[in-house]
Design an enzyme around this catalytic site. Sequence first.
Site, PDB file in Angstrom:
ATOM      1  N   GLU A 135      24.820  -9.737   9.804  1.00 39.79           N
ATOM      2  CA  GLU A 135      25.312  -9.905   8.354  1.00 39.79           C
ATOM      3  C   GLU A 135      25.291  -8.832   7.726  1.00 39.79           C
ATOM      4  O   GLU A 135      23.807  -8.873   7.977  1.00 39.79           O
ATOM      5  CB  GLU A 135      24.534 -11.097   8.134  1.00 39.79           C
ATOM      6  CG  GLU A 135      24.789 -11.305   6.490  1.00 39.79           C
ATOM      7  CD  GLU A 135      23.221 -12.462   6.154  1.00 39.79           C
ATOM      8  OE1 GLU A 135      24.006 -12.673   4.524  1.00 39.79           O
ATOM      9  OE2 GLU A 135      22.938 -12.682   6.596  1.00 39.79           O
ATOM     10  N   ASP A 143      28.619 -13.224   3.818  1.00 41.45           N
ATOM     11  CA  ASP A 143      28.224 -13.938   2.594  1.00 41.45           C
ATOM     12  C   ASP A 143      28.798 -13.109   1.731  1.00 41.45           C
ATOM     13  O   ASP A 143      28.649 -11.845   1.449  1.00 41.45           O
ATOM     14  CB  ASP A 143      26.583 -13.751   3.018  1.00 41.45           C
ATOM     15  CG  ASP A 143      25.241 -14.378   1.970  1.00 41.45           C
ATOM     16  OD1 ASP A 143      26.079 -14.767   0.886  1.00 41.45           O
ATOM     17  OD2 ASP A 143      24.451 -14.908   1.757  1.00 41.45           O
ATOM     18  N   HIS A 167      28.713 -16.987   5.636  1.00 40.65           N
ATOM     19  CA  HIS A 167      27.664 -17.779   4.619  1.00 40.65           C
ATOM     20  C   HIS A 167      28.330 -17.810   2.901  1.00 40.65           C
ATOM     21  O   HIS A 167      29.562 -17.424   2.060  1.00 40.65           O
ATOM     22  CB  HIS A 167      26.561 -17.518   3.775  1.00 40.65           C
ATOM     23  CG  HIS A 167      25.741 -17.506   4.993  1.00 40.65           C
ATOM     24  ND1 HIS A 167      24.598 -16.149   5.349  1.00 40.65           N
ATOM     25  CD2 HIS A 167      25.774 -18.078   6.210  1.00 40.65           C
ATOM     26  CE1 HIS A 167      24.153 -16.710   6.488  1.00 40.65           C
ATOM     27  NE2 HIS A 167      24.612 -17.766   6.993  1.00 40.65           N
ATOM     28  N   GLU A 218      24.519 -21.047   1.949  1.00 39.77           N
ATOM     29  CA  GLU A 218      23.461 -21.255   2.412  1.00 39.77           C
ATOM     30  C   GLU A 218      22.621 -21.787   1.046  1.00 39.77           C
ATOM     31  O   GLU A 218      21.803 -20.056   0.500  1.00 39.77           O
ATOM     32  CB  GLU A 218      23.822 -19.734   2.937  1.00 39.77           C
ATOM     33  CG  GLU A 218      22.109 -18.794   3.120  1.00 39.77           C
ATOM     34  CD  GLU A 218      22.076 -17.576   3.291  1.00 39.77           C
ATOM     35  OE1 GLU A 218      21.507 -17.010   3.890  1.00 39.77           O
ATOM     36  OE2 GLU A 218      22.720 -16.695   2.399  1.00 39.77           O
TER      37      GLU A 218
END
Length: 273
Positions: free
Chosen positions: A148, A181, A207, A247
């Site tokens: 990530e 994300d 995310h 998240e």
Amino acid sequence: MEIGMFTSGYQRNSLKEVFKDGKRFGYDFIELWGARPHGYPFDLKDGSIDEIKELIQRYEIPIKGYTPEMNAYPYNMMIGTESMRKDSIDYIKLSMDMAKELGAEFTLISAGHAGYKATTKEIWDRLIKCIKEIADYAEKIQHTVVLEPLTPYESNVVTTANDLAQVFRMVSSPYLVGMCDVVAPYVQYESIMTYFDKLGDKMYHMHIVDSDGSSDNHIMPKEGKMPLKELIMELKEINYDKTMTIELVTSYINEPSLYSRRAITNLKSLLTD
């Protein structure tokens, strides 16, 4: 698209409450934060993994992702001595073992801050050394590792789709993939959808939250500045059918149940528009 619940925001509550809420609010899976009091890998190895397996069976909601805490004390593979680096890698390997035993499809990792004095060469030499070791172990146990990118507020290592693509050029493994994300690209004026163009079939997970555009804060979907409605429309157009975790981390830690319900309600309203 399957929607997951991240457990970090429940760290002042029992893991039983996480599973209960995940089931009753309609989440498809859980992404387990690998830290105390819920999913610390050493605790899992010492026997608490059996309690989590029982919760999975009782509430009929799987753990698809396991995310060990590795950007702060005591584990960050990107900073400190060689002994500290090796200790962090051992921690990640144990996390992968525990994730696989839980039935998780992937372990999610990130590269923490390398320190202000580290040069670009030092950063990348250390990063690739770490990722090669992790990927080799992933192949050995046949378990997927998701890397990530973080925001520039959190790290100076892997923060963009280009960084991810470079890692994949330097470390080739079918068990090493990437994710987005959405806060990371948004706060640095990077296009979210270019992750799909640049990563191709390596784009594995997302995310989803909202953002204020000027910090690493993860905000309730539909309550920040991001054009989430339009982003969801784009994801539908490219037929994205993989996993996305809402998240929520610690901004809503005082009332995780209330905000977990609100988060999935908000996101589902975007998915059904």
